[in-house]
Design a protein around this motif. Structure first.
Motif, PDB file in Angstrom:
ATOM      1  N   GLY A  13       0.704  -1.264   0.005  1.00  0.00           N
ATOM      2  CA  GLY A  13      -0.076   0.084  -0.011  1.00  0.00           C
ATOM      3  C   GLY A  13       0.813   1.237  -0.146  1.00  0.00           C
ATOM      4  O   GLY A  13       1.670   1.350   0.912  1.00  0.00           O
ATOM      5  N   ALA A  14       0.573   2.290  -0.807  1.00  0.00           N
ATOM      6  CA  ALA A  14       1.302   3.505  -1.070  1.00  0.00           C
ATOM      7  C   ALA A  14       0.411   4.686  -0.723  1.00  0.00           C
ATOM      8  O   ALA A  14       0.320   5.552  -1.376  1.00  0.00           O
ATOM      9  N   GLY A  15      -0.619   4.471   0.393  1.00  0.00           N
ATOM     10  CA  GLY A  15      -1.134   5.503   0.821  1.00  0.00           C
ATOM     11  C   GLY A  15      -0.567   6.276   2.196  1.00  0.00           C
ATOM     12  O   GLY A  15       0.728   6.134   2.140  1.00  0.00           O
ATOM     13  N   LEU A  16      -1.412   6.886   2.744  1.00  0.00           N
ATOM     14  CA  LEU A  16      -0.644   7.637   4.173  1.00  0.00           C
ATOM     15  C   LEU A  16       0.136   6.574   4.939  1.00  0.00           C
ATOM     16  O   LEU A  16       1.265   6.945   5.173  1.00  0.00           O
ATOM     17  N   SER A  17      -0.491   5.359   5.094  1.00  0.00           N
ATOM     18  CA  SER A  17       0.264   4.586   6.050  1.00  0.00           C
ATOM     19  C   SER A  17       1.542   3.825   5.400  1.00  0.00           C
ATOM     20  O   SER A  17       2.637   3.759   6.128  1.00  0.00           O
ATOM     21  N   GLY A  18       1.409   3.474   3.973  1.00  0.00           N
ATOM     22  CA  GLY A  18       2.734   3.195   3.480  1.00  0.00           C
ATOM     23  C   GLY A  18       3.850   4.079   3.385  1.00  0.00           C
ATOM     24  O   GLY A  18       5.061   3.703   3.144  1.00  0.00           O
ATOM     25  N   ILE A  19       3.499   5.150   3.072  1.00  0.00           N
ATOM     26  CA  ILE A  19       4.664   6.317   2.674  1.00  0.00           C
ATOM     27  C   ILE A  19       5.120   6.301   4.206  1.00  0.00           C
ATOM     28  O   ILE A  19       6.394   6.645   4.321  1.00  0.00           O
ATOM     29  N   GLY A  20       4.349   6.471   5.261  1.00  0.00           N
ATOM     30  CA  GLY A  20       4.881   6.792   6.542  1.00  0.00           C
ATOM     31  C   GLY A  20       5.730   5.578   6.929  1.00  0.00           C
ATOM     32  O   GLY A  20       6.808   5.616   7.581  1.00  0.00           O
ATOM     33  N   ALA A  21       5.241   4.189   6.724  1.00  0.00           N
ATOM     34  CA  ALA A  21       6.134   2.905   6.921  1.00  0.00           C
ATOM     35  C   ALA A  21       7.379   3.318   6.415  1.00  0.00           C
ATOM     36  O   ALA A  21       8.590   2.645   7.062  1.00  0.00           O
ATOM     37  N   ALA A  22       7.713   3.600   4.979  1.00  0.00           N
ATOM     38  CA  ALA A  22       8.691   3.699   4.101  1.00  0.00           C
ATOM     39  C   ALA A  22       9.670   4.548   4.902  1.00  0.00           C
ATOM     40  O   ALA A  22      11.012   4.383   5.103  1.00  0.00           O
ATOM     41  N   TYR A  23       9.217   5.846   5.113  1.00  0.00           N
ATOM     42  CA  TYR A  23       9.905   6.684   5.975  1.00  0.00           C
ATOM     43  C   TYR A  23      10.602   6.088   7.143  1.00  0.00           C
ATOM     44  O   TYR A  23      11.821   6.346   7.633  1.00  0.00           O
ATOM     45  N   ARG A  24       9.717   5.583   8.097  1.00  0.00           N
ATOM     46  CA  ARG A  24      10.377   5.081   9.394  1.00  0.00           C
ATOM     47  C   ARG A  24      11.576   3.860   9.169  1.00  0.00           C
ATOM     48  O   ARG A  24      12.405   3.779   9.729  1.00  0.00           O
ATOM     49  N   LEU A  25      11.250   3.261   7.937  1.00  0.00           N
ATOM     50  CA  LEU A  25      12.157   1.856   7.723  1.00  0.00           C
ATOM     51  C   LEU A  25      13.418   2.482   7.496  1.00  0.00           C
ATOM     52  O   LEU A  25      14.537   2.127   7.634  1.00  0.00           O
ATOM     53  N   GLN A  26      13.352   3.718   6.596  1.00  0.00           N
ATOM     54  CA  GLN A  26      14.577   4.139   6.018  1.00  0.00           C
ATOM     55  C   GLN A  26      15.333   4.927   7.052  1.00  0.00           C
ATOM     56  O   GLN A  26      16.580   5.049   7.112  1.00  0.00           O
ATOM     57  N   THR A  27      14.520   5.587   8.311  1.00  0.00           N
ATOM     58  CA  THR A  27      15.509   6.173   9.313  1.00  0.00           C
ATOM     59  C   THR A  27      15.640   5.589  10.599  1.00  0.00           C
ATOM     60  O   THR A  27      16.447   5.870  11.363  1.00  0.00           O
ATOM     61  N   GLU A  28      14.775   4.717  10.881  1.00  0.00           N
ATOM     62  CA  GLU A  28      14.901   3.925  12.062  1.00  0.00           C
ATOM     63  C   GLU A  28      15.261   2.477  12.055  1.00  0.00           C
ATOM     64  O   GLU A  28      15.679   2.068  13.021  1.00  0.00           O
ATOM     65  N   ALA A  91       6.508  11.574  -0.773  1.00  0.00           N
ATOM     66  CA  ALA A  91       7.241  10.550  -1.135  1.00  0.00           C
ATOM     67  C   ALA A  91       8.502  11.016  -2.169  1.00  0.00           C
ATOM     68  O   ALA A  91       9.228  10.208  -2.049  1.00  0.00           O
ATOM     69  N   ARG A  92       8.441  12.121  -2.853  1.00  0.00           N
ATOM     70  CA  ARG A  92       9.433  12.497  -3.550  1.00  0.00           C
ATOM     71  C   ARG A  92      10.678  13.101  -2.757  1.00  0.00           C
ATOM     72  O   ARG A  92      11.825  12.785  -2.921  1.00  0.00           O
ATOM     73  N   LYS A  93      10.292  13.928  -1.690  1.00  0.00           N
ATOM     74  CA  LYS A  93      11.295  14.488  -0.889  1.00  0.00           C
ATOM     75  C   LYS A  93      12.305  13.491  -0.390  1.00  0.00           C
ATOM     76  O   LYS A  93      13.602  13.846  -0.245  1.00  0.00           O
TER      77      LYS A  93
END
Length: 482
Positions: A13-28, A91-93
């Motif tokens: 899923g690439a909605g609110l939850s998926g984008i948020g999950a991706a950011y957390r995976l990248q940073t945490e 998502a782009r940022k």
């Protein structure tokens, strides 16, 4: 035979939850590889799917937006296109858009304990089925059915000569100006559509079988505006976020503990906006208590303004049958219509409708029990995003993503490959969602359950969840395997 692609974490899923999950995976959890599978051809989820007039948030954007990317637009209650733009820019940022596989609809997921991995089957946009594997599967697909809304059989609908549209499938360029439009329903979609259609020049009537609790909130958040005049954007966003969290929690607790007081406050607010206590008692006073169903928010009281000015009307009645030129109601009244909008609700699709198997055994969602509202008992290395019913979706989605990162890091540090929640013997099951809304009751037989105590009880309390998800013991009621 080509080798199946493997990543550490697959996000669905690439909605609110998926984008948020991706950011957390990248940073945490930056040592983990990941990809996002999105069934549609664009990001945004709900905010890309729904295109009906006036579509907007029903939560303030300080809490619906990401904590790591504060919402800066002046509107605290924002329209759909603004929210979609915000998601695309976020998502782009952070380079998240480069990790998304569009046109990848997940239809099945099979766990193998010997291999300690999920094999995920997808249907691609070209009709070909393919497989990927992952060590951890994170479902961020929401809980609505994007393909099939709730569309009940309406008596005599075949005889109606006008147009019939469900908001979930609003056609581009549908003319509404000058037309007699009847919106069937009284939920969040209906109360959004009615003033928006009136603004577009329609002669619009909201036809409801029973009323819904409706409250007006300012489109602009004055507290946020004042705070951001003296604090930097990120700090001001944190202050505004917690102010709104506390205010929402306070009214929810008041509604649960003193429902009579909450009813009185809502009724008085509606009467001030409508200028009529009679209209409130006839059309805006439900038989249920506030928060037995989710409150409907109208920014700046736009629905009340449209009704008070006569640009829109509310009728509380039942449908006897459709006629070629309108609807005959149970009271005998005829309601003329050229266009009928069936804002009759949505369907819940748990975990995106994906069929799970664990070591060859099917695991239907109705037989599962949630752990911390994020994982399932006896299902290894899988997380699901379930939002709050009494606050914005993102608040809990972000906590779930951060908890997953904590769990992944703990597993890596200790050499564990598998994490499985284990429920205690004899634990009593309870319904997952504390609402009497139609979409919840219709899905009751398919919903997983929660337990009778922590960490199996899914509380509707952000502050307690924040404490437990970010600082609680990740090994509690959890079995690990190397």
């Amino acid at each position: 035979m080509s080798q199946i692609e493997h990543v550490d974490v697959l996000v669905v899923g690439a909605g609110l939850s998926g984008i948020g999950a991706a950011y957390r995976l990248q940073t945490e959890a930056p040592t983990r590889t990941y990809a996002i599978l999105e069934a549609r051809d664009s990001i945004g989820g709900t905010w890309d799917l729904f295109r009906y007039p006036g579509v907007r948030s029903d939560s303030d954007m300080m809490t619906l937006g990401f904590p790591f990317e504060p919402w800066t637009d002046p509107d605290a209650i924002a329209d759909g296109p603004k929210i979609l733009s915000y998601l695309e820019e976020t998502a782009r940022k952070y380079g998240i858009d480069e990790r998304i596989r569009f046109g990848h609809k997940v239809v099945g997921a099979s766990w193998s304990t010997p291999e300690a991995r999920w094999t995920v089957t997808v249907e691609r946009g070209d009709g070909v089925r393919a497989q990927l594997t992952c060590g951890f599967l994170q479902l961020c697909s929401g809980y609505y059915d994007y393909e099939r809304p709730h569309d009940p059989e309406l008596p005599g609908i075949g005889s109606f000569s006008g147009d019939v549209v469900h908001p979930q499938f609003w056609p581009d360029g549908l003319p509404v100006a000058g037309r007699r439009v009847v919106v069937i329903g009284s939920g969040a979609t209906a109360v959004t559509l009615v003033p928006s259609l009136a603004d577009l020049g329609a002669h619009v009537t909201m036809l409801q079988r029973t009323p819904t609790w409706v409250t007006a909130l300012p489109r602009r958040d004055r507290v946020r505006d004042a705070v951001q005049r003296v604090l930097p954007t990120r700090a001001g966003g944190v202050v505004a976020r917690y102010q709104n969290v506390l205010a929402t929690m306070a009214f929810y607790e008041l509604s649960r503990r003193r429902p009579g007081v909450a009813k009185s406050l809502l009724a008085k607010g509606a009467a001030r906006s409508l200028g009529s206590t009679t209209m409130v008692s006839d059309h805006f006073t439900p038989t249920y208590d506030p928060w037995d169903q989710r409150l409907c928010v109208v920014p700046d009281g736009d629905l009340f303004d449209a009704v008070r000015s006569g640009r829109a009307h509310v009728v509380t009645d039942t449908i006897e049958t459709f006629a070629p030129d309108g609807i005959r109601l149970g009271s005998g009244r005829h309601l003329p219509a050229d266009l009928v909008v069936t804002a009759t609700g949505l369907r819940i699709k748990v975990a995106g409708g994906i069929e799970f198997t664990v070591d060859g055994e099917r695991r239907p969602t109705r037989e599962l029990t949630v752990y911390r509202g994020t994982m399932f008992a006896d299902v290894p290395n899988l997380a699901v995003t379930i939002g709050y019913v009494n606050a914005s979706w993102t608040l809990r989605a972000d906590l779930a993503s951060r908890y997953v990162c904590r769990l992944l890091n703990h597993m890596e540090q200790n050499g564990w490959r598998v994490a499985v929640p284990r429920a205690p013997e004899g634990m009593e099951g309870r319904p997952l969602l504390p609402l009497r809304s139609g979409y919840v009751e219709r899905a009751a037989a398919e919903l997983p359950q929660q337990g009778d105590g922590a960490p199996w009880l899914m509380r509707q309390n952000y502050l307690l969840d924040r404490r437990d998800m970010l600082r609680g013991d990740v090994t509690e009621a959890m079995s690990f395997v190397r």
